[in-house]
Design an enzyme around this catalytic site. Structure first.
Site, PDB file in Angstrom:
ATOM      1  N   ARG A   1       2.849  -7.336 -39.436  1.00 42.05           N
ATOM      2  CA  ARG A   1       4.015  -7.737 -38.660  1.00 42.05           C
ATOM      3  C   ARG A   1       3.545  -8.655 -37.544  1.00 42.05           C
ATOM      4  NH1 ARG A   1       8.585  -5.063 -37.371  1.00 42.05           N
ATOM      5  NH2 ARG A   1       9.001  -6.983 -36.240  1.00 42.05           N
TER       6      ARG A   1
ATOM      7  N   CYS B   1      17.608  -7.805 -47.681  1.00 38.92           N
ATOM      8  CA  CYS B   1      16.890  -9.058 -47.445  1.00 38.92           C
ATOM      9  C   CYS B   1      15.389  -8.941 -47.697  1.00 38.92           C
ATOM     10  CB  CYS B   1      17.115  -9.512 -45.997  1.00 38.92           C
ATOM     11  SG  CYS B   1      18.834  -9.725 -45.539  1.00 38.92           S
TER      12      CYS B   1
ATOM     13  N   ARG C   1       8.464  -9.216 -51.275  1.00 42.24           N
ATOM     14  CA  ARG C   1       8.605 -10.273 -52.288  1.00 42.24           C
ATOM     15  C   ARG C   1       7.315 -11.072 -52.415  1.00 42.24           C
ATOM     16  NH1 ARG C   1       8.863 -15.445 -51.534  1.00 42.24           N
ATOM     17  NH2 ARG C   1       9.131 -15.138 -49.302  1.00 42.24           N
ATOM     18  N   ARG C   2       6.753 -11.488 -51.282  1.00 44.53           N
ATOM     19  CA  ARG C   2       5.495 -12.235 -51.318  1.00 44.53           C
ATOM     20  C   ARG C   2       4.370 -11.350 -51.854  1.00 44.53           C
ATOM     21  NH1 ARG C   2       6.688 -14.493 -45.407  1.00 44.53           N
ATOM     22  NH2 ARG C   2       7.830 -16.394 -45.938  1.00 44.53           N
TER      23      ARG C   2
ATOM     24  N   LYS D   1      17.520 -16.616 -44.336  1.00 44.14           N
ATOM     25  CA  LYS D   1      16.951 -15.567 -45.186  1.00 44.14           C
ATOM     26  C   LYS D   1      17.017 -14.191 -44.527  1.00 44.14           C
ATOM     27  CE  LYS D   1      12.086 -16.356 -43.861  1.00 44.14           C
ATOM     28  NZ  LYS D   1      11.807 -15.052 -43.241  1.00 44.14           N
ATOM     29  N   ASP D   2      17.235 -14.149 -43.200  1.00 47.21           N
ATOM     30  CA  ASP D   2      17.358 -12.872 -42.493  1.00 47.21           C
ATOM     31  C   ASP D   2      18.789 -12.348 -42.481  1.00 47.21           C
ATOM     32  OD1 ASP D   2      14.695 -13.077 -41.879  1.00 47.21           O
ATOM     33  OD2 ASP D   2      14.996 -13.704 -39.807  1.00 47.21           O
TER      34      ASP D   2
ATOM     35  N   THR E   1       0.577 -14.473 -33.891  1.00 48.10           N
ATOM     36  CA  THR E   1      -0.079 -13.178 -34.085  1.00 48.10           C
ATOM     37  C   THR E   1      -0.647 -13.071 -35.492  1.00 48.10           C
ATOM     38  OG1 THR E   1       1.362 -12.099 -32.472  1.00 48.10           O
ATOM     39  CG2 THR E   1       0.274 -10.681 -34.074  1.00 48.10           C
ATOM     40  N   ARG E   2       0.105 -13.525 -36.469  1.00 46.43           N
ATOM     41  CA  ARG E   2      -0.359 -13.449 -37.857  1.00 46.43           C
ATOM     42  C   ARG E   2      -1.519 -14.405 -38.116  1.00 46.43           C
ATOM     43  NH1 ARG E   2       4.711 -11.864 -41.683  1.00 46.43           N
ATOM     44  NH2 ARG E   2       5.929 -10.764 -40.127  1.00 46.43           N
TER      45      ARG E   2
ATOM     46  N   SER F   1       6.208  -9.282 -46.256  1.00 44.38           N
ATOM     47  CA  SER F   1       7.287  -9.412 -47.227  1.00 44.38           C
ATOM     48  C   SER F   1       6.941  -8.755 -48.558  1.00 44.38           C
ATOM     49  CB  SER F   1       7.576 -10.908 -47.467  1.00 44.38           C
ATOM     50  OG  SER F   1       8.255 -11.125 -48.673  1.00 44.38           O
TER      51      SER F   1
ATOM     52  N   ARG G   1      16.989 -15.434 -30.612  1.00 49.67           N
ATOM     53  CA  ARG G   1      15.858 -14.565 -30.329  1.00 49.67           C
ATOM     54  C   ARG G   1      14.883 -15.334 -29.442  1.00 49.67           C
ATOM     55  NH1 ARG G   1      12.999 -13.259 -35.493  1.00 49.67           N
ATOM     56  NH2 ARG G   1      11.806 -11.846 -34.175  1.00 49.67           N
TER      57      ARG G   1
END
Length: 317
Positions: free
Chosen positions: A146, A248, A128-129, A80-81, A151-152, A126, A10
């Site tokens: 996202r 996932c 999960r988080r 993890k992806d 960006t985050r 996420s 990517r």
């Protein structure tokens, strides 16, 4: 294969950093010259939440298509992806030694999970988080976000020069921040006792066509690059996810460690709102890939017997 080793990736800064490290190491082991092939994935094109656009597997499909179409010889994924069901014609030929498995809190003013005030806004993409954050600190407001790492981080006041930020904190994978040299923004590495990571978090997967894993100029390099302890740990973690038939991006965490001759696996299944958490552990002495897989399946069976399917959105019963 062409004259050089074509490595698919990517185009994000993190993906390029990870892939370059892998490509340079395989080049060193094999003697082959490498080149990076940038692939645009559905996850890069569509900006909705991961649950809306199909889970984190959307980052993988285009890279796999490029491999099968012979547009590259290797593809590098964040493990993890990677979906738990193998892709026909492809093989995860190397899993390098894992980086830090933990999640990292990046907060304004050096705040930690314990010192963030009630009502503080914390961003994550996420489930999960988000679920484990809500369980640990019910008074926080968890915001779905996202975007790439920069960006985050730019959304947190004081962590970026691009603006004042609209969030008090974000949670990211520690491994990615360390790989990018951005560890200075981490205000807390969250203890796995509070937040179990995603299965495979901190690990990379090097995928190739099945035949190339045993019959190619770089097959021996891939075998040498594979890290046995990491492969055992992530095999156990991903077996939990596979047996629960969860994607996932499901609210499931898992972490396996090898100590001496014992493989220990912990897993958690969470309700999306964080009000219910089921956390169990298992250990085993079979330090083979099949043994690690069986350990993960066994722990998933324990979770199902304890009511996991009634807590999280799972397909398995």
């Amino acid at each position: 294969m062409t004259g050089s080793l074509r490595v698919g990736t990517r185009a994000s800064a993190l993906a390029l950093t990870q892939t370059t490290t892998v490509a340079e190491r395989i080049s060193s082991l094999s003697g082959a010259v490498h080149e990076l092939v940038r692939i645009r994935t559905e996850g890069d094109v569509h900006k909705g939440s991961l649950t809306q656009i199909g889970g984190t597997g959307v980052f993988v499909a285009a890279l796999r298509d490029a491999l099968l179409a012979d547009r590259c010889d290797l593809a590098v994924h964040s493990l993890k992806d990677l979906p738990t069901v193998p892709a026909e014609g492809l093989n995860v030929a190397a899993i390098p030694e894992r980086a830090d498995t933990r999640d990292a809190l990046c907060a304004r003013d050096g705040l930690t999970l314990a010192t963030l005030p009630d009502g503080a806004t914390v961003g994550t993409g996420s489930p999960r988080r988000a679920a484990q954050l809500r369980a640990a600190r019910p008074g926080l407001e968890v915001i779905d976000i996202r975007g790439n790492v920069d960006t985050r981080l730019a959304r947190v006041a004081g962590l970026s020069e691009s603006g004042p930020g609209d969030l008090d904190a974000v949670v990211l994978a520690a491994a990615g921040l360390f790989r990018l040299g951005r560890e200075s923004v981490i205000t807390e590495l969250i203890d796995p006792a509070v937040m179990l990571p995603a299965p495979g978090q901190g690990a990379l997967a090097v995928e190739c066509r099945t035949g190339d894993a045993v019959d190619s100029p770089f097959a021996a390099a891939l075998k040498d690059y594979d890290h046995t302890t990491t492969r055992l740990a992530v095999t156990a973690e991903r077996a939990v996810l596979r047996r629960l038939e969860a994607g996932c991006s499901a609210p499931i965490g898992a972490l396996a460690t090898v100590t001496g001759d014992v493989l220990t696996l912990q897993a958690v299944v969470c309700s999306l709102d964080g009000t219910q958490l089921l956390r169990l552990a298992r250990s085993g002495g079979d330090l083979s890939v099949d043994g690690a897989d069986a350990l993960g399946v066994g722990l998933a069976e324990d979770l199902l017997a304890a009511g996991a399917a009634g807590i999280a959105p799972l397909t398995a019963q």
